[in-house]
Scaffold this active site. Structure first.
Site: not given
Length: 147
Positions: A67, A70
Site C-alpha cells: 500500500c 500506508c
C-alpha cells in the site's frame, strides 16, 4: 563532550505453524521512554496491550506492505507519537498491524480500506480515519484525542 542519546529498538520473533511474526518495539529516550511503538505487531501482543486499561491513548495503524499511502503515513505516525508535544504532554502508544498477516484483526475492526488508523483508550474505539493524511492533520487529531 556531548551526551548522545539513541532510541532503543529491539525485535522479537515468534514462530507459529503458518507465519513468522516479528515484533519490533521502539522506545525513544529523547521524548518519553514509556511510549512504545509496536511495529508489525501480532494479535496476541495487541490483545495483551489493550487489556492493560491504563487510560493511555493507543493509535493503531492498519497497513499493508504493498500500500503506497500506508508507506507515506506510517513514518508520520511514528514521528508524531514519539514526541509528547503533539499529545498535550501525554504518552501515546502506536501499533502497526499488517492486514495481510493479521486479517482477523482487520475484520474485527471493520477495516475496508488502507491505511486505516484507529484511536483507542482502555480498549474502546474513540475515532478513526482512512487514507493518508497530511502531518498537520494527524498532529491535531492526536492532540485533540489526548485531552
Amino acid at each position: 563532550m556531548a551526551l548522545r542519546l539513541r532510541p532503543t529498538f529491539f525485535s522479537l520473533t515468534k514462530n507459529t505453524n503458518q507465519h513468522t511474526h516479528r515484533l519490533n518495539v521502539f522506545s525513544s529516550p529523547l521524548f518519553n521512554s514509556r511510549q512504545k511503538h509496536y511495529l508489525a505487531a501480532d494479535s496476541e501482543t495487541f490483545k495483551r496491550r489493550l487489556n492493560q486499561h491504563d487510560g493511555k491513548l493507543v493509535i493503531v495503524d492498519f497497513y499493508a506492505d504493498w500500500c503506497g499511502p500506508c508507506r507515506v503515513l506510517s513514518p508520520t505516525l511514528e514521528k508524531i507519537t514519539s514526541n509528547t508535544k503533539y499529545s498535550n504532554g501525554k504518552e501515546v502508544d502506536l501499533f502497526t498491524i499488517d492486514t495481510d498477516a493479521e486479517g482477523e484483526l482487520a475484520v474485527k475492526y471493520k477495516v475496508s480500506a488502507l491505511p486505516t488508523v484507529i484511536a483507542l483508550r482502555d480498549g474502546q474505539v474513540l475515532e478513526q480515519f482512512v487514507g493518508a493524511q497530511p502531518p498537520a492533520t494527524v498532529e491535531s487529531w492526536i492532540k485533540r484525542l489526548s485531552t
